[in-house]
Design a protein around this motif. Structure first.
Motif, short mmCIF file in Angstrom:
data_model
loop_
_atom_site.label_atom_id
_atom_site.label_comp_id
_atom_site.label_asym_id
_atom_site.label_seq_id
_atom_site.Cartn_x
_atom_site.Cartn_y
_atom_site.Cartn_z
N ALA A 179 0.82 -1.21 0.00
CA ALA A 179 0.00 0.00 0.00
C ALA A 179 0.86 1.27 0.00
O ALA A 179 0.53 2.25 -0.67
CB ALA A 179 -0.93 -0.01 1.22
N ASP A 217 0.73 4.10 -2.97
CA ASP A 217 0.34 5.47 -2.63
C ASP A 217 1.44 6.45 -3.05
O ASP A 217 1.14 7.53 -3.57
CB ASP A 217 0.07 5.59 -1.13
N PRO A 239 -4.24 -2.62 -1.48
CA PRO A 239 -3.54 -1.34 -1.57
C PRO A 239 -4.32 -0.30 -2.39
O PRO A 239 -4.32 0.88 -2.05
CB PRO A 239 -2.22 -1.70 -2.24
N LYS A 273 -7.20 1.00 -0.30
CA LYS A 273 -6.66 1.88 0.76
C LYS A 273 -6.26 3.24 0.18
O LYS A 273 -6.36 4.26 0.85
CB LYS A 273 -5.43 1.22 1.42
#
Length: 252
Positions: A165, A169, A195, A198
């Motif tokens: 994740a 990001d 991921p 999220k």
């Protein structure tokens, strides 16, 4: 970027190109060889495979997708059973196992059905295609070149040993992707779908025909955008088309 155009991140292994089945073939060869070597100690094929899977999974969780961890899992399993049974260790046998484990990285690529047509159609629809894969850069780029994936992804290719994740990001932030118009497509709930959810982007889960224990986890994240499960690559262009058209119609 207009609302119709999307940023689409594709996983490679077992999403675009077959992977797990080659590992399973080599594991079968390993288990057969081990069963023959330890024949007098009554080890079952399933018992050997279970122990190798445990050791392999533990290594990936610690060190990520390093290319030497898979062959080393064969050696560690071998040493576990030599210690357990008292059978003598043999350097020739250890070398054989390292070579067998490493052979999985030399197989010819095999695309999933409709890979070519799907990527071409998404490209023609004006979407920005990116390849996001876990593994060793040398191993993964060999596959990219052999499958001629640069035709679709250009230099928008990202390879990491720790596909999680945090990395995804960071990728989104570094490239300035609009999360409302960004998709992650892959077969791994652990490294692709969770991921993505999220990160607040859309996700398409493509379950693999043969799934590795590492990827078998529960999804405990509430999607903030689209979350689809599809059985074939060929359904992706229409799914994205329909979803974005519905959003435009709704004025969002």
């Amino acid at each position: 970027m207009t609302k119709e155009q999307q940023t689409i991140l594709f996983d490679m292994d077992d999403t675009l190109l077959y992977c797990n089945k080659f590992f399973d073939m080599v594991i079968d060869q390993f288990a057969d060889q081990m069963e023959a070597w330890f024949h007098g100690h009554h080890l079952s094929i399933e018992e050997i495979k279970k122990k190798q899977s445990e050791i392999d999974l533990e290594r990936v969780l610690v060190s990520g997708f390093a290319p030497d961890h898979f062959p080393q899992s064969f050696v560690d399993t071998y040493e576990y059973y030599t210690d357990l049974t008292g059978r003598s260790k043999n350097d020739v046998e250890v070398k054989r196992l390292i070579e067998l484990g490493a052979s999985v990285y030399g197989h010819s690529i095999e695309p999933y059905p409709y890979m070519e047509e799907t990527l071409r159609m998404l490209q023609e629809d004006g979407h920005s295609l990116h390849l996001y894969t876990g593994g060793d850069p040398t191993v993964q780029m060999r596959k990219v070149k052999e499958a001629e994936l640069e035709r679709f992804f250009g230099n928008r290719i990202y390879v990491t040993r720790h596909k999680n994740a945090e990395y995804l990001d960071g990728l989104i932030r570094a490239n300035g992707f609009d999360r409302n118009n960004t998709w992650m497509i892959g077969n791994s709930l652990r490294t692709d779908i969770i991921p993505a959810l999220k990160a607040g982007i859309h996700a398409i889960f493509m379950p693999a025909e043969l799934e590795w224990a590492y990827n078998q986890v529960e999804v405990d994240v509430e999607p903030s955008g689209a979350y689809f499960t599809l059985s074939s690559l060929r359904y992706i262009p229409e799914t994205i088309r329909n979803y974005t058209a519905a959003k435009i119609a709704a004025g969002s």
